[in-house]
Design an enzyme around this catalytic site. Structure first.
Site, PDB file in Angstrom:
ATOM      1  N   ASP A  31      -5.266  -7.411  -0.161  1.00  0.00           N
ATOM      2  CA  ASP A  31      -5.633  -7.080   0.271  1.00  0.00           C
ATOM      3  C   ASP A  31      -7.066  -7.214   0.909  1.00  0.00           C
ATOM      4  O   ASP A  31      -8.158  -7.650   0.713  1.00  0.00           O
ATOM      5  CB  ASP A  31      -6.071  -5.344  -0.362  1.00  0.00           C
ATOM      6  CG  ASP A  31      -5.425  -4.045   0.407  1.00  0.00           C
ATOM      7  OD1 ASP A  31      -5.061  -3.482  -0.213  1.00  0.00           O
ATOM      8  OD2 ASP A  31      -6.965  -3.673   1.244  1.00  0.00           O
ATOM      9  N   GLY A  93      -2.220   9.223  -0.438  1.00  0.00           N
ATOM     10  CA  GLY A  93      -3.364   8.403   0.461  1.00  0.00           C
ATOM     11  C   GLY A  93      -2.550   7.332   0.711  1.00  0.00           C
ATOM     12  O   GLY A  93      -3.462   6.036   1.122  1.00  0.00           O
ATOM     13  N   GLN A  94      -1.092   7.438   1.182  1.00  0.00           N
ATOM     14  CA  GLN A  94      -0.072   6.304   1.575  1.00  0.00           C
ATOM     15  C   GLN A  94      -0.588   6.111   3.850  1.00  0.00           C
ATOM     16  O   GLN A  94      -0.377   6.973   3.765  1.00  0.00           O
ATOM     17  CB  GLN A  94       1.261   6.091   1.156  1.00  0.00           C
ATOM     18  CG  GLN A  94       1.776   5.139   1.921  1.00  0.00           C
ATOM     19  CD  GLN A  94       3.723   5.371   1.560  1.00  0.00           C
ATOM     20  OE1 GLN A  94       3.994   6.160   0.691  1.00  0.00           O
ATOM     21  NE2 GLN A  94       3.883   4.216   1.879  1.00  0.00           N
ATOM     22  N   HIS A 100       4.791  -0.094  -1.650  1.00  0.00           N
ATOM     23  CA  HIS A 100       3.400  -0.761  -2.484  1.00  0.00           C
ATOM     24  C   HIS A 100       2.819  -0.081  -3.230  1.00  0.00           C
ATOM     25  O   HIS A 100       2.673   0.188  -3.804  1.00  0.00           O
ATOM     26  CB  HIS A 100       2.945  -1.782  -1.168  1.00  0.00           C
ATOM     27  CG  HIS A 100       1.707  -0.761  -0.815  1.00  0.00           C
ATOM     28  ND1 HIS A 100       2.085   0.624   0.352  1.00  0.00           N
ATOM     29  CD2 HIS A 100       0.699  -0.179  -0.591  1.00  0.00           C
ATOM     30  CE1 HIS A 100       1.807   1.243   0.747  1.00  0.00           C
ATOM     31  NE2 HIS A 100       0.512   0.773   0.170  1.00  0.00           N
TER      32      HIS A 100
HETATM   33  P1  DGP Z   1      -2.083   3.079   1.397  1.00  0.00           P
HETATM   34  O1  DGP Z   1      -3.167   3.394   1.380  1.00  0.00           O
HETATM   35  O2  DGP Z   1      -1.839   2.625  -0.134  1.00  0.00           O
HETATM   36  O3  DGP Z   1      -1.042   2.993   2.176  1.00  0.00           O
HETATM   37  O4  DGP Z   1      -2.981   0.969   1.227  1.00  0.00           O
HETATM   38  C1  DGP Z   1      -2.566   0.477   2.372  1.00  0.00           C
HETATM   39  C2  DGP Z   1      -3.098  -1.021   1.680  1.00  0.00           C
HETATM   40  O5  DGP Z   1      -2.801  -1.988   2.518  1.00  0.00           O
HETATM   41  C3  DGP Z   1      -5.227  -0.344   2.378  1.00  0.00           C
HETATM   42  O6  DGP Z   1      -5.759  -1.036   0.845  1.00  0.00           O
HETATM   43  C4  DGP Z   1      -5.177  -2.099   3.790  1.00  0.00           C
HETATM   44  C5  DGP Z   1      -4.629  -3.163   3.157  1.00  0.00           C
HETATM   45  N1  DGP Z   1      -3.451  -3.276   4.057  1.00  0.00           N
HETATM   46  C6  DGP Z   1      -3.758  -2.733   5.727  1.00  0.00           C
HETATM   47  N2  DGP Z   1      -3.392  -3.583   6.834  1.00  0.00           N
HETATM   48  C7  DGP Z   1      -3.395  -4.636   5.904  1.00  0.00           C
HETATM   49  C8  DGP Z   1      -3.005  -6.052   6.775  1.00  0.00           C
HETATM   50  O7  DGP Z   1      -2.939  -6.697   7.400  1.00  0.00           O
HETATM   51  N3  DGP Z   1      -3.459  -7.043   5.667  1.00  0.00           N
HETATM   52  C9  DGP Z   1      -3.544  -6.922   4.352  1.00  0.00           C
HETATM   53  N4  DGP Z   1      -3.619  -8.201   3.082  1.00  0.00           N
HETATM   54  N5  DGP Z   1      -3.387  -5.791   4.066  1.00  0.00           N
HETATM   55  C10 DGP Z   1      -3.829  -4.614   4.521  1.00  0.00           C
END
Ligand code: DGP
Length: 114
Positions: A31, A93-94, A100
């Site tokens: 993340d 919180g999505q 994912h």
């Molecule tokens: P959610 O809130 O459950 O939709 O989680 C989305 C997650 O995705 C959040 O923890 C941050 C992560 N994230 C957002 N953009 C990127 C990215 O460009 N690369 C990566 N590796 N993670 C990302």
């Protein structure tokens, strides 16, 4: 303008990700905004917007994603424990509308979540 999600761009190799695992069904990568020393996202290659949009035929894929989270936890030496989180929808919180799992570990996690 592309309407691809950021995760679809990662699947398509258009933006980089710190991959820890991949197979024909899914990817796992770190993340970008880690909430624990280990914070890995497990995503299906198939574009499914959220858990609530999955169908009966997606059950094997959902099981596979959970298995991959378990295997990545072992690969990351999370013997003391870890948490697998699946945020669904705005109140869940999505933020990214591509299914994912979050794998979190490496510190004591508290309950309940915020
Ligand atoms: P959610 O809130 O459950 O939709 O989680 C989305 C997650 O995705 C959040 O923890 C941050 C992560 N994230 C957002 N953009 C990127 C990215 O460009 N690369 C990566 N590796 N993670 C990302």
């Amino acid at each position: 303008m592309s309407d691809k999600t950021i995760f679809k761009k990662i699947i398509d190799g258009e933006i980089p990700a710190d991959l820890v695992y991949e197979d024909e069904l899914c990817l796992a990568f770190r993340d970008v905004s880690p909430q624990a020393p280990t914070h890995v996202l497990v995503i299906p290659r198939q574009e499914i917007r959220s858990l609530s949009e999955t169908r009966a035929e997606d059950v094997p894929l959902l099981g596979h994603l959970v298995k991959v989270a378990r295997d990545v936890a072992a690969q990351c030496n999370l013997e003391e424990g870890y948490r697998v989180v699946l945020n669904c929808g705005p109140q869940g919180g999505q933020e990214i509308p591509h299914l994912h799992l979050h794998l979190l570990g490496g510190r004591q996690l508290t309950w309940p979540p915020g």
